[in-house]
Design an enzyme around this catalytic site. Structure first.
Site, PDB file in Angstrom:
ATOM      1  N   SER A 187      38.624  50.271  43.563  1.00 31.60           N
ATOM      2  CA  SER A 187      38.177  51.658  43.028  1.00 31.60           C
ATOM      3  C   SER A 187      37.176  51.614  42.326  1.00 31.60           C
ATOM      4  O   SER A 187      36.432  52.575  42.010  1.00 31.60           O
ATOM      5  CB  SER A 187      39.466  52.309  42.372  1.00 31.60           C
ATOM      6  OG  SER A 187      39.550  51.614  41.286  1.00 31.60           O
ATOM      7  N   SER A 208      40.908  45.970  42.381  1.00 29.21           N
ATOM      8  CA  SER A 208      39.850  46.981  42.352  1.00 29.21           C
ATOM      9  C   SER A 208      38.665  46.619  41.471  1.00 29.21           C
ATOM     10  O   SER A 208      37.603  47.210  41.372  1.00 29.21           O
ATOM     11  CB  SER A 208      40.242  48.185  41.717  1.00 29.21           C
ATOM     12  OG  SER A 208      41.283  49.038  42.524  1.00 29.21           O
ATOM     13  N   LYS A 242      33.315  51.997  33.757  1.00 28.15           N
ATOM     14  CA  LYS A 242      34.131  52.656  34.789  1.00 28.15           C
ATOM     15  C   LYS A 242      34.530  54.059  34.236  1.00 28.15           C
ATOM     16  O   LYS A 242      34.954  54.081  33.079  1.00 28.15           O
ATOM     17  CB  LYS A 242      35.441  51.860  35.427  1.00 28.15           C
ATOM     18  CG  LYS A 242      36.103  52.662  36.426  1.00 28.15           C
ATOM     19  CD  LYS A 242      37.037  51.659  37.051  1.00 28.15           C
ATOM     20  CE  LYS A 242      37.948  52.143  38.225  1.00 28.15           C
ATOM     21  NZ  LYS A 242      38.918  51.377  38.747  1.00 28.15           N
TER      22      LYS A 242
END
Length: 497
Positions: free
Chosen positions: A155, A179, A80
């Site tokens: 996210s 997330s 990420k």
């Protein structure tokens, strides 16, 4: 020749160790898959081909020299884009950090590399992890591989989509209020949020420091357990004061029977507003699968869980406001040009560097921490946090894990949730776990009867009992034919090995 996306992380590592194929071959197969699939998925913000091939060559050289290889030898992994990795940009999907180059490597990333993983690049995300759909990225949206007109969740949407599309075998995401687990559910992969403190947060750009936790995505529970070994195996990180020692082999009891063990169900959650019938039916099926393997399903109560979202959206914006105050247009990040004084430069850099959701959350945090408001909202939110934590402790006196949905519905279409408060409700089943700091995991259950899109079950467990979570997750996986599944439109598309 077979597509590399049919292999698990364990199979890839074993094949590299045995010399059945080289780490370079696997890296090139992953790069080929990314090249063939990325135009439709858009999971990445940066593909680090040079880093990947260099790491793979290092792995092959070590094998040729007779050195012992790590448990993730040659396994392609995406990170990420809020995790630092030298040789890449770390943008947090924000214009504010669009050109920021990492000056060091996050501990979680380094531990994956030390285990032999091949770094394929940085995955897209909601800006600074503010969102549940990856729509707030400043650069581009990421598409759900099961239906490219739908969101992958957020996210950590890019991390989930990259695994679901078969571009990489594993990825890392961060989970502040769901997330990891929510996008894992929407993309039909396994996603784990470990207990707070189990995995170091050093080098991960902070959203909510008391809530954030790094965890892995994979298409199989075994692969997630393998990644957890890499993440925690080196022990406590001295660079992270919240890091804890977790001397556990997460593979050790993965196949244990669950006969006689107890699974909790919270009846109120199964009647929650917004929970669709197909998700509810899937959770019932997961409970049946656990019963069939000898587990006892019992009812437990979490009386204060209805206040979790309200508590979270006080605590998290306050911590976000504090953490993002450093982006002032002076030291690094976006800097507004042509300003006559420091005040203008700071205010305009922040106004133009941050997106709408990032500004919304920081403004809310500033208000909630202001004089006269703090006592009215922030302090009661922390009291509710204590009550929720105690509720979980009492519940776990009656059961080993709690079974519930990971998301109230399957993946929704882009633009379908234009109301921010409606979007916040996407994490209604995950937020309480971050508030309490316990572990949680999302496990695929196949496709929903109504939409034909992935549905998942979420398991939550007591703090630092993450190995037990994985045992129950594997039990669910045994009951459903969803393990290792790549979205059909992308399976085998490029990436031959």
């Amino acid at each position: 020749m077979a597509s590399f996306d049919t292999l698990s992380a364990a199979q890839i590592a074993a094949g590299v160790v045995a010399g059945d194929f080289s780490a370079v071959d696997v890296a090139r197969a992953s790069l080929d898959a990314i090249d063939a699939r990325e135009g439709e998925v858009q999971a990445f913000l940066e593909v680090s081909a040079d880093l990947a091939l260099a790491a793979a060559e290092k792995t092959d050289a070590a094998r040729a020299a007779g050195e012992k290889l790590g448990p993730l030898a040659g396994v392609p992994v995406a990170f990420k884009d809020n995790m630092h990795l030298v040789g890449t940009r770390t943008t947090c999907a924000s214009k504010m950090l669009e050109n920021y180059e990492s000056t060091f490597t996050a501990t979680c990333v380094q531990r994956m590399l030390d285990a032999g993983a091949t770094p394929m690049g940085k995955a897209n995300m909601d800006e600074f992890a503010f969102g549940s759909s990856t729509e707030s990225s400043a650069f581009h949206r990421t598409n759900n591989p099961w239906d490219t007109e739908r969101v992958p969740g957020g996210s950590s949407g890019g991390s989930a989509a990259a695994v679901a599309a078969g571009e990489v075998t594993l990825s890392l995401g961060s989970d502040t209020g769901g997330s990891i687990r929510q996008p894992a559910s929407l993309c039909g992969v396994v996603g784990m949020k470990p207990t707070y403190g189990a995995v170091s947060r050093y080098g991960v750009v902070a959203f909510g420091s008391s809530l954030d936790q790094v965890g892995p995505f994979g298409r199989r529970v075994e692969d997630v357990a393998l990644a957890m070994n890499a993440l925690v195996g080196a022990g406590r990180d001295p660079y992270d004061s919240t890091s804890q020692d977790c001397p556990v082999n997460f593979l050790e009891h993965l196949e244990d029977a669950i006969e006689g063990r107890r699974v909790g169900i919270v009846p109120a959650l199964m009647e929650a507003a917004g929970l669709t019938d197909e998700v509810k039916s899937a959770i019932d099926a997961a409970a049946d699968a656990l019963r069939d393997q000898g587990a006892e399903v019992v009812e437990v109560d979490l009386p204060n869980i209805a206040s979790a979202i309200a508590s979270y959206y006080v605590i998290a914006p306050c911590e976000a406001f504090s953490n993002l105050a450093r982006f002032d247009g002076v030291r690094y990040g976006y800097q507004e040009a042509g300003c006559a004084n420091l005040a203008d430069q700071t205010s305009l850099s922040r106004a133009h560097g941050f997106g709408e959701e990032a500004k919304r959350r920081q403004m809310l945090g500033a208000y909630l921490l202001s004089s006269g408001t703090y006592d009215k909202y922030y302090y009661p939110a922390q009291q509710v946090r204590t009550l929720i934590t105690r509720d979980y402790m009492r519940a776990y006196e009656k059961c080993d894990v709690i079974l519930m949905p990971a998301s109230p519905r399957t993946a929704f279409k882009f633009g379908e949730m234009s109301d921010p408060t409606q979007m916040y409700a996407s994490d209604m089943f995950t937020i309480s776990n971050n508030i309490a700091g316990n572990g949680g995991i999302s496990v695929p259950l196949g496709l929903g009867a109504a939409t034909g899109l992935p549905v998942s079950a979420q398991l939550q467990g007591p703090a630092f009992k993450d190995r037990s979570l994985l045992t129950f997750a594997r039990a669910i996986e045994r009951g459903f034919d969803a393990a290792g599944t790549v979205a059909p439109a992308f399976a085998g598309k490029g990436g031959e090995l």
